[in-house]
Design a protein around this motif. Structure first.
Motif, PDB file in Angstrom:
ATOM      1  N   GLY A 287       4.252  43.296   9.568  1.00 15.58           N
ATOM      2  CA  GLY A 287       4.552  41.946  10.013  1.00 15.58           C
ATOM      3  C   GLY A 287       5.173  41.969  11.393  1.00 15.58           C
ATOM      4  N   VAL A 288       5.464  40.801  11.921  1.00 17.36           N
ATOM      5  CA  VAL A 288       6.130  40.668  13.218  1.00 17.36           C
ATOM      6  C   VAL A 288       7.531  40.153  12.955  1.00 17.36           C
ATOM      7  N   GLU A 289       8.517  40.852  13.505  1.00 11.32           N
ATOM      8  CA  GLU A 289       9.910  40.522  13.230  1.00 11.32           C
ATOM      9  C   GLU A 289      10.466  39.563  14.285  1.00 11.32           C
ATOM     10  N   TYR A 290      11.183  38.551  13.814  1.00  8.67           N
ATOM     11  CA  TYR A 290      11.840  37.592  14.699  1.00  8.67           C
ATOM     12  C   TYR A 290      13.275  37.376  14.235  1.00  8.67           C
ATOM     13  N   SER A 291      14.114  36.984  15.173  1.00  8.43           N
ATOM     14  CA  SER A 291      15.444  36.501  14.829  1.00  8.43           C
ATOM     15  C   SER A 291      15.523  35.032  15.224  1.00  8.43           C
ATOM     16  N   ALA A 292      16.293  34.274  14.467  1.00 11.73           N
ATOM     17  CA  ALA A 292      16.470  32.854  14.751  1.00 11.73           C
ATOM     18  C   ALA A 292      17.938  32.510  14.616  1.00 11.73           C
ATOM     19  N   MET A 293      18.480  31.808  15.604  1.00 10.98           N
ATOM     20  CA  MET A 293      19.850  31.307  15.520  1.00 10.98           C
ATOM     21  C   MET A 293      19.821  29.794  15.470  1.00 10.98           C
ATOM     22  N   ILE A 294      20.627  29.236  14.586  1.00 13.16           N
ATOM     23  CA  ILE A 294      20.694  27.785  14.475  1.00 13.16           C
ATOM     24  C   ILE A 294      22.150  27.335  14.556  1.00 13.16           C
ATOM     25  N   VAL A 295      22.337  26.121  15.063  1.00 11.55           N
ATOM     26  CA  VAL A 295      23.630  25.439  15.028  1.00 11.55           C
ATOM     27  C   VAL A 295      23.468  24.252  14.093  1.00 11.55           C
ATOM     28  N   VAL A 296      24.365  24.144  13.123  1.00  9.22           N
ATOM     29  CA  VAL A 296      24.253  23.123  12.078  1.00  9.22           C
ATOM     30  C   VAL A 296      25.574  22.364  11.987  1.00  9.22           C
ATOM     31  N   ARG A 297      25.480  21.049  11.833  1.00  5.89           N
ATOM     32  CA  ARG A 297      26.649  20.231  11.601  1.00  5.89           C
ATOM     33  C   ARG A 297      26.382  19.339  10.381  1.00  5.89           C
ATOM     34  N   SER A 298      27.135  19.564   9.309  1.00 12.59           N
ATOM     35  CA  SER A 298      27.025  18.768   8.070  1.00 12.59           C
ATOM     36  C   SER A 298      25.584  18.674   7.593  1.00 12.59           C
ATOM     37  N   ASN A 299      24.957  19.843   7.450  1.00 10.26           N
ATOM     38  CA  ASN A 299      23.576  19.968   6.955  1.00 10.26           C
ATOM     39  C   ASN A 299      22.538  19.343   7.885  1.00 10.26           C
ATOM     40  N   GLN A 300      22.899  19.129   9.143  1.00  9.13           N
ATOM     41  CA  GLN A 300      21.953  18.616  10.129  1.00  9.13           C
ATOM     42  C   GLN A 300      21.702  19.684  11.177  1.00  9.13           C
ATOM     43  N   LEU A 301      20.439  20.042  11.367  1.00  7.15           N
ATOM     44  CA  LEU A 301      20.073  21.024  12.378  1.00  7.15           C
ATOM     45  C   LEU A 301      20.286  20.440  13.767  1.00  7.15           C
ATOM     46  N   VAL A 302      21.113  21.115  14.579  1.00 10.34           N
ATOM     47  CA  VAL A 302      21.455  20.621  15.908  1.00 10.34           C
ATOM     48  C   VAL A 302      20.583  21.275  16.976  1.00 10.34           C
ATOM     49  N   ALA A 337      19.959  18.764  -0.663  1.00  9.31           N
ATOM     50  CA  ALA A 337      19.778  18.427  -2.077  1.00  9.31           C
ATOM     51  C   ALA A 337      20.720  19.217  -2.984  1.00  9.31           C
ATOM     52  N   SER A 338      21.460  20.163  -2.421  1.00 12.77           N
ATOM     53  CA  SER A 338      22.351  21.011  -3.211  1.00 12.77           C
ATOM     54  C   SER A 338      23.785  20.489  -3.135  1.00 12.77           C
ATOM     55  N   LYS A 339      24.694  21.206  -3.746  1.00 16.76           N
ATOM     56  CA  LYS A 339      26.115  20.836  -3.719  1.00 16.76           C
ATOM     57  C   LYS A 339      26.823  21.364  -2.480  1.00 16.76           C
ATOM     58  N   TYR A 340      26.108  22.081  -1.605  1.00 20.90           N
ATOM     59  CA  TYR A 340      26.726  22.736  -0.458  1.00 20.90           C
ATOM     60  C   TYR A 340      26.553  21.913   0.815  1.00 20.90           C
ATOM     61  N   THR A 341      27.578  21.970   1.680  1.00 18.68           N
ATOM     62  CA  THR A 341      27.505  21.346   2.997  1.00 18.68           C
ATOM     63  C   THR A 341      27.729  22.434   4.043  1.00 18.68           C
ATOM     64  N   LEU A 342      26.754  22.592   4.900  1.00 24.93           N
ATOM     65  CA  LEU A 342      26.793  23.667   5.890  1.00 24.93           C
ATOM     66  C   LEU A 342      27.150  23.123   7.265  1.00 24.93           C
ATOM     67  N   THR A 343      28.189  23.697   7.849  1.00 27.06           N
ATOM     68  CA  THR A 343      28.529  23.501   9.258  1.00 27.06           C
ATOM     69  C   THR A 343      28.778  24.882   9.837  1.00 27.06           C
ATOM     70  N   GLY A 344      28.210  25.153  10.997  1.00 30.17           N
ATOM     71  CA  GLY A 344      28.460  26.456  11.601  1.00 30.17           C
ATOM     72  C   GLY A 344      27.321  26.923  12.462  1.00 30.17           C
ATOM     73  N   GLN A 345      27.467  28.141  12.932  1.00 31.55           N
ATOM     74  CA  GLN A 345      26.450  28.830  13.722  1.00 31.55           C
ATOM     75  C   GLN A 345      26.019  30.043  12.902  1.00 31.55           C
ATOM     76  N   LEU A 346      24.750  30.223  12.686  1.00 36.45           N
ATOM     77  CA  LEU A 346      24.288  31.338  11.872  1.00 36.45           C
ATOM     78  C   LEU A 346      22.925  31.798  12.350  1.00 36.45           C
ATOM     79  N   CYS A 347      22.559  32.981  11.924  1.00 36.46           N
ATOM     80  CA  CYS A 347      21.285  33.550  12.358  1.00 36.46           C
ATOM     81  C   CYS A 347      20.556  34.166  11.182  1.00 36.46           C
TER      82      CYS A 347
END
Length: 580
Positions: A287-302, A337-347
């Motif tokens: 396969g071809v390997e990629y990395s992805a970084m996202i910034v999220v605020r209250s389950n919204q992709l920024v 749709a889950s019980k979790y709320t995500l805020t943060g920077q992750l990859c």
């Protein structure tokens, strides 16, 4: 075989000598950057920028960041500072924290940073680490806490979040503790995707002992014989492991090979135990390997960026990968749709496979922290826009602006190269073949050099020739200062110290010249190649990282004699065996 402490100290002395002898090269790099910028200003049409939009009311931000040793921390501080420079209604104060071990970090020399403070390492005391961050936020009246965590720190940052929010009213740009623990554990992450969010993910099992690894090896042999196991499984450490993270050791295998590998990881201080388990995960080959970084605020992709990846990555070029964007959108939908709320920077690390003539994204792992890949936001307006996205409530027009900026900078026609974020000395040392002193190339470097030898010497453009002339005085001075190291390398090669080379001295010299030409071509085109620690407005961290921060760590290695591999220029550390 592990060499003694005297050998490690000698390597550190020579490496320190090399780094300081290259100071004239670093100074010339800075001079050429300013000269090129002046030339562009005088001769070119100013680059079109996208003007600031949105709310213009007065806004004051006091931001505390951790991880002062790392390039990504300096970059985020620069993004936040750019946000304030671009919008007169914004005032920011930036405080960076780092442990005593890295008290000479490049970030403390940045003009974007208002204060630099030393805190306790969580390896020494997690409670003291959290208390020190709390005290810094209280002292400076922090409005935001943005953790730029090393692998061991992210969970403690999440554990501190409720205390900062409830006691001090700090806006913590990080996820809750329970979700952080799930995402930070490769096995738990895979189970979370499969069982909670109902998303595609590779098969995974947790391994708590050598005996359990052997049982899985036997099980996989049986499954492969019956046709149930379609892909091999990879055995890897659940914790960040700078020594074995590139091994890609696969099961099933022979008992002898497995026993030898288990003995090796135990000898290296990374044994499989109940308290420090490993993982066996489905190996997605071809396969071809990629990395992805996202910034999220209250389950919204920024914002989101993708880059072609490898096991040890220090070059970043943003690319849009539709299959990854679809998976990320499904991930966000599942979270909402889950019980979790995500805020943060992750990859995320992804492997893209072709199945039924379609590209399919498989997530390999998640790291719930800022990725060095954030360096792709490096044009002036992209930098300030990221600063806005980090601190302000999500606004659609700002998010769309970032999408347009990334498209402008990276999705041009083929006649204009995309911007490449790189680290000067990481690329510089790749010119030199692997040896007992330098280990900056992959395990296939000899084969790669042999292939390059058949391709011949590339041509230097006229612009590159001009830059080569500019670097000539510094190169002559540095070569003179490096004579003792060069003599040591030559003498050791005569006595075959380290691995015996498959190429002769003349062939190695030819490949060095080929790679040097490629390197000079990169230096000549500054608009397409952005150094990860350099910014015209803030040049000193580039010098401090390469000639102060790493020098301080090499001095520490000389004192301790600990076994080490190489320098990591994005972090500014000596990569120690068994270190973080």
């Amino acid at each position: 075989m592990t060499k003694g402490s005297s050998y490690q100290r000698f390597r550190a002395v020579l490496h320190l000598w090399v780094m300081e002898a290259l100071l004239p090269i670093s100074l010339t790099f800075i001079i050429t950057q300013y000269a090129q910028n002046l030339w562009n200003y005088l001769m070119s049409t100013p680059k079109q920028t996208l003007t600031a939009e949105g709310n213009k009311s007065e806004r004051d931000f006091t931001v505390v960041l951790t991880g002062g040793k790392m390039s990504k921390t300096v970059h985020l501080a620069r993004c936040i500072r750019s946000f304030a420079m671009n919008d007169p209604s914004v005032t920011v104060k930036i405080i960076i924290l780092e442990t005593k071990k890295f008290r000479y970090s490049a970030s403390r020399f940045s003009r974007c940073v208002d204060a630099f403070e030393v805190i306790t390492s969580p390896r020494d005391s997690p409670d003291a680490y959290m208390n020190d961050i709390y005290a810094a936020c209280e002292k400076h009246g922090a409005t935001h806490f943005l953790p730029v965590a090393a692998p061991v720190e992210a969970v403690y940052d999440a554990q501190l979040k409720p205390r900062l929010e409830s006691d001090l009213g700090v806006n913590v740009l990080h996820m809750d503790h329970n979700l952080c623990k799930i995402l930070d554990d490769k096995h738990s992450f895979g189970c979370f995707l499969r069982d909670e969010l109902k998303l595609r993910s590779p098969r995974t099992h947790k391994v708590h002992s050598n005996e359990e690894a052997r049982k899985y090896n036997t099980q996989f042999k049986d499954e492969m014989a019956s046709g149930e196991l379609k892909r091999t499984m990879i055995l890897k450490n659940l914790n960040y492991d700078p020594i074995h993270r590139l091994d890609l050791f696969q099961l099933p295998t022979s008992e002898a090979k497995l026993d030898a590998y288990l003995s090796r990881v135990q000898d290296d201080g990374n044994a499989i135990t109940e308290s420090e388990p490993w993982q066996v995960q489905e190996f997605l080959a071809r396969g071809v390997e990629y990395s992805a970084m996202i910034v999220v605020r209250s389950n919204q992709l920024v914002t989101m960026t993708c880059s072609a990846s490898s096991a040890s990555q220090l070059n970043y070029v943003h690319v849009e990968v539709p299959s990854i964007r679809v998976w990320i959108e499904d991930f966000m939908t599942g979270l909402r749709a889950s019980k979790y709320t995500l805020t943060g920077q992750l990859c995320f690390d992804f492997m893209i496979l072709t199945e039924n003539d379609e590209h399919v994204a498989y997530p390999i792992e998640c790291n719930p922290r800022v990725h060095t890949q954030c360096s792709i936001y490096n044009s002036d307006d992209a930098r300030s826009t990221l600063g806005s996205l980090l601190l302000e409530s999500p606004q659609v027009h700002t998010q769309n602006k970032m999408i347009r900026l990334l498209k402008r900078d990276y999705e041009n026609d083929s006649s204009k190269p995309s911007i490449n974020a790189y680290w000067f000395y990481n690329e510089f040392f790749k010119i030199v073949p692997n040896s007992w002193l330098f280990l900056y190339n992959g395990s296939e470097d000899t084969d790669d050099r042999a292939k390059e030898l058949t391709e011949g010497l590339p041509m230097l453009s006229y612009q590159a020739m001009a830059f080569a002339l500019l670097y000539t005085p510094a190169a002559i001075l540095s070569l003179f200062l490096l004579l003792p190291v060069m003599i040591s390398l030559y003498v050791s090669s005569m006595f075959r110290v380290g691995e015996e080379s498959k190429m002769g001295d003349i062939e190695h010299l030819q490949v060095v010249m080929i790679r040097m030409v490629h390197f000079v071509n990169r230096l000549a085109y500054l608009n397409e190649n952005i150094e990860g620690d350099f910014w015209l407005y803030d040049p000193i961290p580039f010098l401090a990282k390469n000639h102060v921060q790493v020098a301080s760590r090499l001095l520490a290695t000389i004192r301790t004699g600990v076994e080490w591999k190489k320098l990591d220029f994005a972090i500014g550390k000596v990569v120690e065996v068994g270190g973080d």
